[in-house]
Design an enzyme around this catalytic site. Structure first.
Site, PDB file in Angstrom:
ATOM      1  N   TYR A 219      37.870  45.690  48.742  1.00 12.80           N
ATOM      2  CA  TYR A 219      37.000  46.812  49.109  1.00 12.80           C
ATOM      3  C   TYR A 219      37.746  48.147  49.134  1.00 12.80           C
ATOM      4  O   TYR A 219      37.143  49.191  49.354  1.00 12.80           O
ATOM      5  CB  TYR A 219      36.383  46.576  50.495  1.00 12.80           C
ATOM      6  CG  TYR A 219      35.567  45.312  50.588  1.00 12.80           C
ATOM      7  CD1 TYR A 219      34.317  45.232  49.977  1.00 12.80           C
ATOM      8  CD2 TYR A 219      36.040  44.206  51.276  1.00 12.80           C
ATOM      9  CE1 TYR A 219      33.561  44.065  50.055  1.00 12.80           C
ATOM     10  CE2 TYR A 219      35.286  43.034  51.366  1.00 12.80           C
ATOM     11  CZ  TYR A 219      34.061  42.974  50.751  1.00 12.80           C
ATOM     12  OH  TYR A 219      33.312  41.834  50.819  1.00 12.80           O
TER      13      TYR A 219
ATOM     14  N   ARG B  89      28.643  36.880  58.368  1.00 15.55           N
ATOM     15  CA  ARG B  89      28.073  35.950  57.399  1.00 15.55           C
ATOM     16  C   ARG B  89      26.730  35.459  57.927  1.00 15.55           C
ATOM     17  O   ARG B  89      26.524  35.363  59.130  1.00 15.55           O
ATOM     18  CB  ARG B  89      29.014  34.766  57.171  1.00 15.55           C
ATOM     19  CG  ARG B  89      30.387  35.156  56.646  1.00 15.55           C
ATOM     20  CD  ARG B  89      31.290  33.932  56.534  1.00 15.55           C
ATOM     21  NE  ARG B  89      32.615  34.267  56.038  1.00 15.55           N
ATOM     22  CZ  ARG B  89      33.644  34.621  56.797  1.00 15.55           C
ATOM     23  NH1 ARG B  89      33.485  34.684  58.121  1.00 15.55           N
ATOM     24  NH2 ARG B  89      34.816  34.912  56.271  1.00 15.55           N
TER      25      ARG B  89
ATOM     26  N   LYS C 182      34.175  30.935  59.989  1.00 14.17           N
ATOM     27  CA  LYS C 182      34.734  30.188  58.858  1.00 14.17           C
ATOM     28  C   LYS C 182      36.159  29.729  59.135  1.00 14.17           C
ATOM     29  O   LYS C 182      36.548  28.620  58.752  1.00 14.17           O
ATOM     30  CB  LYS C 182      34.687  31.063  57.606  1.00 14.17           C
ATOM     31  CG  LYS C 182      35.052  30.339  56.325  1.00 14.17           C
ATOM     32  CD  LYS C 182      34.865  31.240  55.131  1.00 14.17           C
ATOM     33  CE  LYS C 182      35.197  30.537  53.825  1.00 14.17           C
ATOM     34  NZ  LYS C 182      34.998  31.428  52.653  1.00 14.17           N
TER      35      LYS C 182
ATOM     36  N   ARG D  51      27.045  41.102  53.526  1.00 13.80           N
ATOM     37  CA  ARG D  51      28.422  41.298  53.996  1.00 13.80           C
ATOM     38  C   ARG D  51      29.154  42.297  53.092  1.00 13.80           C
ATOM     39  O   ARG D  51      29.867  43.177  53.571  1.00 13.80           O
ATOM     40  CB  ARG D  51      29.132  39.935  54.002  1.00 13.80           C
ATOM     41  CG  ARG D  51      30.555  39.927  54.552  1.00 13.80           C
ATOM     42  CD  ARG D  51      30.967  38.468  54.723  1.00 13.80           C
ATOM     43  NE  ARG D  51      32.381  38.252  54.908  1.00 13.80           N
ATOM     44  CZ  ARG D  51      33.012  38.271  56.079  1.00 13.80           C
ATOM     45  NH1 ARG D  51      32.330  38.550  57.182  1.00 13.80           N
ATOM     46  NH2 ARG D  51      34.304  38.024  56.173  1.00 13.80           N
TER      47      ARG D  51
ATOM     48  N   HIS E 143      39.046  38.404  58.210  1.00 19.42           N
ATOM     49  CA  HIS E 143      39.918  37.886  57.158  1.00 19.42           C
ATOM     50  C   HIS E 143      41.293  37.578  57.726  1.00 19.42           C
ATOM     51  O   HIS E 143      41.885  38.403  58.420  1.00 19.42           O
ATOM     52  CB  HIS E 143      40.055  38.900  56.021  1.00 19.42           C
ATOM     53  CG  HIS E 143      38.826  39.035  55.185  1.00 19.42           C
ATOM     54  ND1 HIS E 143      38.593  40.128  54.368  1.00 19.42           N
ATOM     55  CD2 HIS E 143      37.755  38.216  55.023  1.00 19.42           C
ATOM     56  CE1 HIS E 143      37.430  39.973  53.753  1.00 19.42           C
ATOM     57  NE2 HIS E 143      36.909  38.830  54.138  1.00 19.42           N
TER      58      HIS E 143
ATOM     59  N   HIS F 112      25.370  36.749  50.720  1.00 26.25           N
ATOM     60  CA  HIS F 112      26.690  37.340  50.922  1.00 26.25           C
ATOM     61  C   HIS F 112      26.681  38.818  50.554  1.00 26.25           C
ATOM     62  O   HIS F 112      27.594  39.562  50.941  1.00 26.25           O
ATOM     63  CB  HIS F 112      27.730  36.591  50.089  1.00 26.25           C
ATOM     64  CG  HIS F 112      29.051  36.455  50.782  1.00 26.25           C
ATOM     65  ND1 HIS F 112      29.213  35.773  51.978  1.00 26.25           N
ATOM     66  CD2 HIS F 112      30.281  36.932  50.459  1.00 26.25           C
ATOM     67  CE1 HIS F 112      30.481  35.836  52.349  1.00 26.25           C
ATOM     68  NE2 HIS F 112      31.151  36.538  51.448  1.00 26.25           N
TER      69      HIS F 112
END
Length: 324
Positions: free
Chosen positions: A304, A194, A217, A272, A295, A269
């Site tokens: 994805y 990010r 995050k 990414r 994640h 974003h």
């Protein structure tokens, strides 16, 4: 001790938790450990009055937000931003008390925000933030009722188009940038980082030939290999901060100018998304991608999956037209 061993080899608990004149409890157990644990439980819960309703919590929501900030929010990388958002939510709700929070109040807040043109994602973020406040306070012993946000459903959000850059687009973008902007964008594209994670990197987070994102995050650090060429390029200079001159607004303006067709709201974003999309198109493993992106849940990464060359390829081989 009120635990005694019987001739049979079992253990009996004989206890009056509320004193000599209180109710007597007797129970037999196979092992002494079970008997002792039962005795301790009876003594510990003797004075609990579960049938008595706890007093209504009339503290202002603003006070609870400050408790959340003290015990949890101040320790988060994005805590300051979350704190400001919570204060804004409190103001928009009319500074309610804790006992006012619930499905009806949030439904009114949701309707008011929707009418003013606020996106569903923003409303869902408010729901998530309020739920987090009460969860933290319950876990720290600062709130003694059920989470009032329990049962509050999120607004259904339509699936949005996810834009990414082609290889030709990437070359156009890199040609339009220079200095720290260029180096930071290259690292985003090479690791799926990010923008905020890349911008905060210090020299100590980069070793030959790996980069470690520490302030992330979800507060989970992750280490990603990079090429020797990129490592040499991003470690030039002697500043402790790796990209001190990188500017978010400048890179975003470049993206908007070069690629006006990108979906609204993606901003940086897209870098990414571009990494993840090309990773899967190149035959990458979805579980590996999950680890690279950081994640916590595979469902986040599954958006994805359709980029994989063999994604649902059996549909071509096994459809009824091919089987006839």
């Amino acid at each position: 001790m009120t635990v005694t061993k019987l001739d049979s080899g079992k253990y009996r608990v004989d206890v009056r938790p509320q004193g000599r004149n209180g109710k007597r409890y007797r129970k037999t157990f196979t092992t002494k450990d079970e008997a002792v644990r039962y005795e301790k439980f009876m003594l510990a819960t003797a004075h609990n009055k579960g049938w008595v309703e706890k007093p209504t919590d009339r503290r202002p929501l603003a006070e609870l937000i400050e408790l959340w900030w003290k015990h949890h929010g101040s320790q988060l990388p994005s805590g300051h931003s979350m704190h400001l958002k919570l204060q804004n939510i409190d103001e928009l709700m009319g500074h309610p008390r804790a006992c006012d929070i619930g499905r009806k109040l949030f439904a009114d807040y949701q309707a008011m925000r929707m009418q003013s043109g606020i996106k569903p994602e923003t409303i869902n973020k408010a729901r998530w933030l309020l739920n987090g406040v009460f969860t933290v306070l319950i876990n720290t012993g600062n709130y003694h009722a059920e989470n009032p946000m329990k049962g509050v459903k999120p607004v259904r959000v339509p699936v949005r188009e996810m834009g990414f850059l082609s290889r030709e687009d990437v070359q156009r973008l890199l040609a339009a940038l220079d200095g720290d902007d260029l180096r930071a964008v290259k690292l985003c594209l090479a690791t799926g980082g990010r923008w905020g994670e890349v911008k905060r990197l210090t020299r100590t987070a980069v070793i030959p030939h790996k980069v470690t994102y520490i302030i992330t995050k979800n507060n989970r650090s992750r280490t990603i290999p990079i090429s020797e060429e990129l490592w040499k390029e991003i470690t030039v200079g002697d500043s402790m901060q790796l990209f001190p001159g990188a500017r978010y607004d400048r890179v975003r303006e470049t993206l908007d100018t070069l690629f006006p067709w990108l979906p609204e709201g993606q901003a940086l974003h897209v870098l990414r998304h571009t990494f993840a999309s090309h990773f899967m198109m190149g035959g990458g493993n979805i579980l590996t991608l999950q680890r690279i992106l950081g994640h916590s849940n595979i469902t986040q990464t599954m958006i994805y999956a359709h980029f994989s060359p063999d994604h649902l390829l059996d549909a071509v081989k096994l459809n009824p037209l091919q089987l006839t």
